[in-house]
Design a protein around this motif. Structure first.
Motif, short mmCIF file in Angstrom:
data_model
loop_
_atom_site.label_atom_id
_atom_site.label_comp_id
_atom_site.label_asym_id
_atom_site.label_seq_id
_atom_site.Cartn_x
_atom_site.Cartn_y
_atom_site.Cartn_z
N MET B 1 15.07 9.27 -55.54
CA MET B 1 14.70 8.41 -54.41
C MET B 1 15.41 8.87 -53.14
O MET B 1 16.60 9.12 -53.15
CB MET B 1 15.10 6.97 -54.75
N THR B 2 14.68 9.04 -52.09
CA THR B 2 15.28 9.55 -50.85
C THR B 2 15.05 8.55 -49.72
O THR B 2 14.24 7.64 -49.83
CB THR B 2 14.64 10.89 -50.45
N LEU B 3 15.80 8.74 -48.64
CA LEU B 3 15.68 7.82 -47.51
C LEU B 3 15.39 8.59 -46.21
O LEU B 3 16.29 8.90 -45.45
CB LEU B 3 16.96 7.00 -47.36
N ALA B 4 14.12 8.91 -46.05
CA ALA B 4 13.70 9.56 -44.81
C ALA B 4 13.13 8.47 -43.90
O ALA B 4 12.69 7.43 -44.38
CB ALA B 4 12.64 10.61 -45.11
N PRO B 5 13.16 8.68 -42.59
CA PRO B 5 12.59 7.67 -41.69
C PRO B 5 11.14 7.37 -42.09
O PRO B 5 10.45 8.25 -42.58
CB PRO B 5 12.64 8.35 -40.31
N PRO B 6 10.72 6.11 -41.95
CA PRO B 6 9.38 5.74 -42.41
C PRO B 6 8.29 6.46 -41.62
O PRO B 6 8.45 6.73 -40.44
CB PRO B 6 9.32 4.24 -42.14
N ALA B 7 7.21 6.75 -42.31
CA ALA B 7 6.05 7.31 -41.63
C ALA B 7 5.40 6.22 -40.80
O ALA B 7 5.42 5.05 -41.19
CB ALA B 7 5.06 7.85 -42.66
N PHE B 8 4.87 6.57 -39.65
CA PHE B 8 4.13 5.57 -38.88
C PHE B 8 3.05 6.27 -38.08
O PHE B 8 3.13 7.48 -37.85
CB PHE B 8 5.06 4.79 -37.94
N PRO B 10 1.40 6.84 -34.62
CA PRO B 10 1.68 6.63 -33.19
C PRO B 10 0.58 5.81 -32.51
O PRO B 10 0.86 5.11 -31.52
CB PRO B 10 1.71 8.06 -32.63
N ALA B 13 1.63 2.28 -32.61
CA ALA B 13 2.66 1.98 -31.61
C ALA B 13 2.03 1.85 -30.23
O ALA B 13 2.39 0.97 -29.45
CB ALA B 13 3.72 3.09 -31.62
#
Lengths: 151, 192
Positions: B1-8, B10, B13
Motif C-alpha cells: 500500500m502506498t501513499l501518493a497524492p490522490p488523482a483528480f 483538473p 477543479a
C-alpha cells in the motif's frame, strides 16, 4: 498582494486535490466553496507569506467541520468494527478513504503533508503545533495505515 | 500500500472554481469585452462601473493595478458585467446613443470627477473643447487641469472623453491612441 483571481488560479488545483483526499469527491465541492469564500473574506492574509499553507489551513478547517457534521449525523451502532470502515465511493482511491478514518490529528497531518504537499514546518503552522508534533502525527498515521510513502 | 497524492480531474477543479465565482461577492469584478477598437477590460464595484481599459498593456497589468488601487479582492466574474457588455455591444452596433450604467467615481478627486461628469453629459455625436468642459466643471480657467483629468479618465468610451477636442478642432491626444478617438467619433457620425 496579488489579485484574488490569481490566487484562485494558482491555488485551485492544490485545494481541490487536498479536499478530494480529505472528504472525498462528493463533498469536495461544498468544502471548496466554503474554503475560498472564507479565504476571500480574510484576503489578503496579514501575516502569512506562504499562500499555499494559508489556504490549506482554511481547507483543513472546512474538512474538519465536514467530518464533525457527519459524525453528528452518524447513527450509533452496538458494536464498533475492528478495522476502519472504508467509506469511499467506487473508483476512488481506497487509501485516502482509509486516511479519512484516522483520528483528527493524524488525519490532518497526513493529509496536509501528503495530499497538500506542505512541509512538516508548514503543517505545524497549519495545525498550531510544533514541527516535531506534526512530524510525529504524520508518522503515527502512516504507521497505523501500514503505509509506505512513494513520492 | 502506498501513499501518493490522490488523482483528480483538473476539469472538476475548474468547475468548482466557476461555481465559486458565480456565488462570490468580490469588491471588484472584471471581464473582457471584444470591440471594434480592440479588446476591452471592464471592471465594476457594487457601486457601478469603475474602469474600462484598452487591453494594450495586457489584462494582468490592468487587474494588478485595480487590485492595488481599489481592493485585492478582485475576481473575473463576467456575469456581473452583463449590462456593461450589452450596452457596449449596442453602442458599437449603432443601436445605443447614451449609456445607462451606474458609475463608481471612487478613483477621482473632486475637480477630476466634475470634469468627467461634465464630459459624460456631452451628447452622442457632439464635441466640446477642453475650456468648455472646464467651465461646466466650475472653473473656466482650468482647461489644462481639465485636460489632465480627461487624460486620467478610467472609463473611456462610457465617459466619452473622445468627444473633447482642441479649440481649433484639433483632436489632441487620447488615452487609447488618437486613431481610436477618430474611430469613435466617426462611429458617432462626427466628421474628422
Amino acid at each position: 498582494m496579488i489579485p484574488f483571481q490569481r490566487f484562485l488560479d494558482e491555488q485551485r488545483d492544490a485545494v481541490w486535490r487536498f479536499l478530494v483526499a480529505a472528504v472525498g469527491r462528493d463533498a469536495a465541492d461544498d468544502c471548496f466553496q466554503e474554503t475560498f469564500l472564507a479565504a476571500m473574506a480574510a484576503y489578503p492574509p496579514r501575516h502569512d507569506r506562504n499562500l499555499r499553507g494559508w489556504v490549506l489551513t482554511i481547507a483543513n478547517n472546512k474538512a474538519l467541520d465536514h467530518h464533525r457534521a457527519r459524525a453528528r449525523r452518524a447513527v450509533p451502532v452496538e458494536e464498533v468494527p475492528e478495522v476502519a470502515v472504508w467509506d469511499g465511493e467506487p473508483g476512488e482511491d481506497e487509501v485516502w478513504a482509509r486516511v479519512r478514518a484516522l483520528p483528527d490529528k493524524q488525519r490532518a497531518a497526513v493529509l496536509l503533508r501528503y495530499a497538500g504537499d506542505l512541509t512538516h514546518r508548514q503543517v505545524a503552522a497549519a495545525l498550531g503545533c510544533t514541527e516535531e508534533a506534526a512530524r510525529r502525527s504524520a508518522h503515527e498515521g502512516l504507521k497505523k495505515l501500514r503505509l509506505e510513502v512513494t513520492r | 500500500m502506498t501513499l501518493a497524492p490522490p488523482a483528480f480531474d483538473p476539469a472538476d477543479a475548474a468547475a468548482a472554481a466557476r461555481r465559486f465565482t458565480d456565488a462570490a461577492e468580490p469588491d471588484v469584478a472584471y471581464a473582457t469585452v471584444d470591440s471594434p477598437v480592440g479588446l476591452l477590460v471592464v471592471a465594476a464595484t457594487p457601486r457601478g462601473l469603475v474602469r474600462l481599459a484598452y487591453e494594450d498593456g495586457g489584462v494582468d497589468a490592468i487587474v494588478e493595478s485595480l487590485a492595488a488601487r481599489l481592493s485585492p479582492r478582485i475576481l473575473e466574474a463576467p456575469a456581473r458585467l452583463d449590462a456593461v457588455r450589452r450596452e457596449l455591444d449596442e453602442y458599437f452596433a449603432g443601436r445605443r446613443r447614451a449609456f445607462d450604467l451606474d458609475i463608481d467615481w471612487a478613483l477621482y478627486s473632486d475637480f477630476g470627477r466634475r470634469v468627467l461628469q461634465a464630459t459624460a453629459r456631452i451628447p452622442f455625436g457632439a464635441t466640446a473643447t477642453y475650456g468648455q468642459v472646464a467651465a461646466r466643471a466650475g472653473n473656466a480657467k482650468a482647461s489644462r487641469a481639465a485636460g489632465r483629468a480627461l487624460g486620467a479618465n478610467a472609463i473611456p468610451i462610457v465617459v466619452p472623453c473622445h468627444r473633447v477636442i482642441g479649440t481649433s478642432g484639433r483632436l489632441v491626444g487620447y488615452t487609447g491612441g488618437v486613431e481610436r478617438k477618430v474611430a469613435l467619433l466617426r462611429l458617432e457620425g462626427v466628421e474628422v
